[in-house]
Design an enzyme around this catalytic site. Structure first.
Site, PDB file in Angstrom:
ATOM      1  NE  ARG A  19      -3.228   2.554   2.553  1.00 46.01           N
ATOM      2  CZ  ARG A  19      -3.352   3.238   3.762  1.00 46.01           C
ATOM      3  NH1 ARG A  19      -2.983   2.693   4.872  1.00 46.01           N
ATOM      4  NH2 ARG A  19      -4.272   4.353   3.709  1.00 46.01           N
ATOM      5  CG  HIS A  28      -9.454   6.141   3.236  1.00 40.74           C
ATOM      6  ND1 HIS A  28     -10.007   7.144   4.041  1.00 40.74           N
ATOM      7  CD2 HIS A  28      -8.326   5.873   3.792  1.00 40.74           C
ATOM      8  CE1 HIS A  28      -9.429   7.332   5.145  1.00 40.74           C
ATOM      9  NE2 HIS A  28      -8.572   6.698   5.160  1.00 40.74           N
ATOM     10  CD  GLU A  46      -8.356   0.251   3.313  1.00 39.84           C
ATOM     11  OE1 GLU A  46      -8.474  -0.164   4.478  1.00 39.84           O
ATOM     12  OE2 GLU A  46      -7.816   1.230   2.968  1.00 39.84           O
TER      13      GLU A  46
END
Ligand code: ADP
Length: 405
Positions: free
Chosen positions: A91, A180, A385
């Protein structure tokens, strides 16, 4: 494929090893307090209880070594050898205007990422540290960067340009980016699946309410606006961040209180939001508990939080011209019937109406909490995620292999 998904913060590494065929997390965990006293690794294989170990973990390289050691250990492991890891998905918080989608990590990419540190000084350096740690610990295993900003890259200029001289956009890349993205993408996709309608047909407002919080307007599968901006500070009231406010306030406080840049940054990012208003906590559970005991400022913090969220929902319905579904996700969104109920009060005029019983039942699980007559479906969807990162990583690695055949 087995994909190791990493989310590296300043003093933490969160990880999951995901089997993409079954979409299952074989193990997940977190290394915390890296570089501090009392570093800790919490590791949970899917089929055994969680273990916690204290160790001296001085940097991200040692943290990743510990993660690999636990993933492959005889007692706590889920694979025999690190060579079973097919790829690593990272990420990465800020992709700037450069990165509109996930990308395989190469030396050129690393230097571009380093040149962009100025855009996200609080996040990207730690992401880069995690990538470097994996390059050392897992050499020759492909690595992919998945950006928090990428899902918002199709926002139109009217949504991303700020009202300051245009030259700051052209020369300093100052614009709304949004964050996000993997979460907004995941839950808007799931919402379409839950409604049994094609993604391209529906307009969704997605509310990601964690410690950081943001709302997105997802029109036909594309994010056309979102509440976080140049940094994750803008938009909703958050646990410790102020969200929207008159920018002159900070200039006024800096002048009056003789605050430095660093102190002002800390004030807005760490001492504002729920904790700043209430003085009680940044944790919504504690805010609600205190509000129920008539703590005046906790109640006020809760009201500001929900009122601001309601305004964004209305604004984004207007931006899209129609809303079919409203989604709540992340720690607060998935678990707090109180926040959902307070936010949705008086939204009946736009078709949002939630059923009290269903709302109370929706704690940490997927559920449609709308009344039968509501024209907008209000959904609670636990975010994932890591799965988005794992699937993107798999796609990119497979594409790469196909191209090189
Ligand atoms: P992060 O942004 O760190 O990923 P999460 O999505 O895990 O955070 O959300 C964490 C927040 O979720 C906590 O600060 C807490 O306020 C909130 N939360 C968790 N459970 C509940 C609950 N039952 N009721 C209200 N808020 C909750």
């Amino acid at each position: 494929m087995k994909i190791l998904v990493l989310n590296c913060g300043s003093s933490s590494v969160k990880y999951q090893l995901i089997e993409t065929e079954t979409q299952m997390a074989l193990a997940k965990g977190m290394v915390s307090r890296i570089g501090m006293s009392g570093s800790l690794l919490a590791h949970k294989p899917f089929d055994r209880p969680e273990t916690k170990v204290s160790a001296e973990i001085l940097d991200h390289i040692v943290a990743v070594e510990y993660v690999i050691a636990y993933l492959t250990s005889a007692n706590h492991g889920v694979i025999k050898d690190k060579s079973e890891i097919d790829a690593v998905g990272h990420r990465v918080v800020h992709g700037g205007e450069e990165f509109k989608e996930s990308i395989e990590i190469t030396p050129e990419l690393m230097s571009t990422l380093r040149s962009m540190i100025e855009l996200a000084p609080l996040h990207n350096p730690h992401n880069i540290r995690g990538i470097t740690a994996c390059q050392k610990t897992l050499p020759n295993i492909p690595q992919v960067a998945v950006f928090d900003t990428a899902f918002h890259h199709e926002m139109p200029p009217c949504a991303y340009i700020y009202g300051i001289p245009y030259v700051f956009y052209k020369h300093n890349s100052i614009r709304r980016y949004g964050f996000h993205g993997t979460s907004h993408q995941y839950v808007s996709n799931r919402a379409a699946e839950m409604l049994g309608r094609p993604m391209t047909d529906i307009n969704t407002v997605t509310c990601h309410l964690g410690n950081g919080a943001s709302v997105a307007a997802v029109k036909g599968g594309i994010s056309i606006d979102t509440s976080m901006g140049f940094t994750p500070l803008e938009g909703l009231l958050m646990g410790t961040r102020c969200g929207d406010m008159d920018p002159a306030i900070i200039l006024h406080i800096m002048a009056r209180e003789e605050l430095s840049l660093h102190e002002s940054n800390t004030l807005l990012n760490k001492h504002s939001g729920l904790i700043g208003i209430s003085g009680v906590s940044s944790d919504m559970r504690e805010i609600i508990a205190a509000a129920q005991k008539n703590h005046h400022l906790a109640r006020l913090a809760l009201e500001v939080y929900c009122y601001r969220l309601k305004k964004y929902i209305g604004a984004y319905a207007a931006a899209m011209g129609r809303i079919d579904t409203l989604v709540f996700t992340a720690g607060v969104g998935e678990n707090s019937p109180d926040v959902r109920a307070l936010t949705c009060t008086n939204l009946e005029f736009m078709g949002v109406e939630i059923d009290e019983k269903k709302n109370k039942a929706a704690v940490g699980k997927e559920l449609d909490i709308s009344t039968d007559d509501a024209t907008v479906r209000t959904l609670v969807i636990p975010t994932n995620e890591e799965l988005v990162i794992a699937k993107d990583t798999e796609r990119i690695v497979k594409d790469h292999t196909r191209r090189n055949k």
